[in-house]
Scaffold this active site. Sequence first.
Site, PDB file in Angstrom:
ATOM      1  N   CYS A 122      13.748  10.773   6.293  1.00 36.68           N
ATOM      2  CA  CYS A 122      13.672  10.303   7.681  1.00 36.68           C
ATOM      3  C   CYS A 122      14.960  10.529   8.442  1.00 36.68           C
ATOM      4  CB  CYS A 122      13.290   8.831   7.693  1.00 36.68           C
ATOM      5  SG  CYS A 122      14.360   7.825   6.649  1.00 36.68           S
ATOM      6  N   GLY A 129       7.099   5.066   8.052  1.00 36.35           N
ATOM      7  CA  GLY A 129       6.226   6.227   8.192  1.00 36.35           C
ATOM      8  C   GLY A 129       6.400   6.859   9.555  1.00 36.35           C
ATOM      9  N   SER A 130       5.341   7.492  10.020  1.00 30.85           N
ATOM     10  CA  SER A 130       5.445   8.282  11.249  1.00 30.85           C
ATOM     11  C   SER A 130       5.193   7.421  12.486  1.00 30.85           C
ATOM     12  CB  SER A 130       4.443   9.430  11.192  1.00 30.85           C
ATOM     13  OG  SER A 130       3.150   8.904  11.095  1.00 30.85           O
ATOM     14  N   GLU A 143       9.740  16.315  14.656  1.00 29.83           N
ATOM     15  CA  GLU A 143      10.140  16.133  13.268  1.00 29.83           C
ATOM     16  C   GLU A 143       9.302  17.061  12.393  1.00 29.83           C
ATOM     17  OE1 GLU A 143       9.140  12.359  11.419  1.00 29.83           O
ATOM     18  OE2 GLU A 143      11.149  12.312  10.550  1.00 29.83           O
ATOM     19  N   LYS A 184       0.867  -1.184   0.000  1.00 30.74           N
ATOM     20  CA  LYS A 184       0.000   0.000   0.000  1.00 30.74           C
ATOM     21  C   LYS A 184       0.900   1.230   0.000  1.00 30.74           C
ATOM     22  CE  LYS A 184      -1.746   2.940   2.349  1.00 30.74           C
ATOM     23  NZ  LYS A 184      -1.622   4.307   1.797  1.00 30.74           N
ATOM     24  N   GLU A 223      10.089   1.351  10.463  1.00 36.18           N
ATOM     25  CA  GLU A 223      11.120   2.364  10.191  1.00 36.18           C
ATOM     26  C   GLU A 223      10.443   3.716  10.286  1.00 36.18           C
ATOM     27  OE1 GLU A 223      14.221  -0.301   9.573  1.00 36.18           O
ATOM     28  OE2 GLU A 223      14.271   1.883   9.722  1.00 36.18           O
TER      29      GLU A 223
END
Length: 496
Positions: A299, A243-244, A399, A190, A265
């Site tokens: 990232c 992602g977050s 972030e 996805k 990650e």
Amino acid sequence: MPARESTSSAIPAFVSGSKKNLIGGKWVDATSGQQIDVINPATGKPLCRIAQGDATDVDLAVSAARRAFEGGWSRWTPHQRRKLLLKIHDIVLDHFDELALIETLDMGAPLSRTQGLKEWTSQVLQFFASQCDAAASSTAQNSLPGNVLTLKHLAPVGVVGGIIPWNGPLIGLWWIFGPALATGCTAVLKPAEDASLSVLRIAELMTEAGVPDGVINVVTGYGADAGQALAEHKDVDRIAFTGSIGTAQTIVRASVGNLKRLQLELGGKSPDLVFADADLDKAVPGAAMGVYTNSGQVCVAGTRILVQRSIHDEFVERMTEFTKTIRVGDGLDPNTQLGPLISQRQLERVMHYIDVGGGEGARLAGGGNRLGGDLAPGFFVEPTVFSGASNDMTIAREEIFGPVATVIPFDDMDDALQVANDTPFGLAGGVWTGSLSTAHKVSQAIKAGTVWVNCYGVLDPAVGFGGTKMSGYGWKGAREHVEGYLYPKAVYINLD
Ligand code: NAD
């Protein structure tokens, strides 16, 4: 640093109309018939549409992946899988100009960056091709009485769900498809709703290369429905998520139904330490591009630049001068170094942090504006430098995922390390110094999965990278990555 106009690179035929999902080897619309507009972040205008897949489509894709996993794919030998990966390598590289252009249109990164990924793509595919024997068996010694043979197998885990962000799908998809194909797993990917096109085009190329039906599947759609459904699905054995942190926490909760394995990650607020003995001719552009590359949507970006106090002012002045030389604009212009942010939402988020930084007392040394003003098309922000900041400010703790550097002075190594590690994140870090001793001491002491010395952001897929603390777990690249797609099994055979 002017925003530049588009040049006339032809838009690939692929970037038009309505794109479909790949499920069980067939290209199909979302069952609901719903679609999502794909927006070019350099212009704010629609390019085409993707399918808005949901739980029903995910379920179909997972079933197809399960059938493929249990079916003919399980009889493919390592050598056959390796040949397939190398064929994919060749076809993807043959189409790389088109893929780079699609990525630039879809997520804004300039052609100078997306075209530059060709060699890395070659490396990552060759690396995973080299890992096809990882699903192996061996005999093991044992201390059992009698005549018992012990075998140890590493077997593919099954169906892997991949969920990736928008900041570099041309990179992110290989961290899913590479190990899946190498180990004999199957995958449902996805991609992010804001950047799915390069994934869809690569999936087409992979089927042309001969990937059997159902071995790779792609369902586009929003995270809250398609992503969530994949994370919850009881027939998915492993989720590889990038992602977050907030989404990762949702995925951890969603995965409990079948205790699926997870690889996470996540984000970072990585410290990049510049000591007074550093070569500033290298450290200034190196640390600056460690933040601004991909417009800060990276990232591992070294967004907290910790600079020894004796050179703080000189460093900030030189870095600010450097930012004025960076060419920001439409990524189709071959001279562009930084493209737009991905979306209006991300633009607003970054501008909000820039306001907060000034409000909390950091000095805005350079940048800080949306390019072209509030009514400009596209989502461009100047490379921005805050100086004299402290580590408790919001811009040092959260972030931002935009081209915003926070420069923080430090006095000595102890002070620097205390600040460097005072963060919930543990993804990456850097150090610029002329001293071998400082380089070793700092790289050992930074609590992060990757540390760069006198460079920033380089990555060999055979070495890999990963995070600790709240930046996630599970290694990307190297043998460890592949082993995450396998599970160990012991067989005891009584020979009497
Ligand atoms: P995000 O978490 O919002 O989205 C990432 C993906 O998760 C998207 O595909 C999204 O649709 C999906 N998603 C959203 N909600 C979901 C849910 N409830 N269930 C399942 N899936 C869901 O992140 P983003 O804003 O797209 O990306 C930026 C973040 O990714 C940053 O924090 C960045 O640091 C991180 N990132 C990390 C790495 C790494 O390797 N460590 C690499 C790139 C980006």
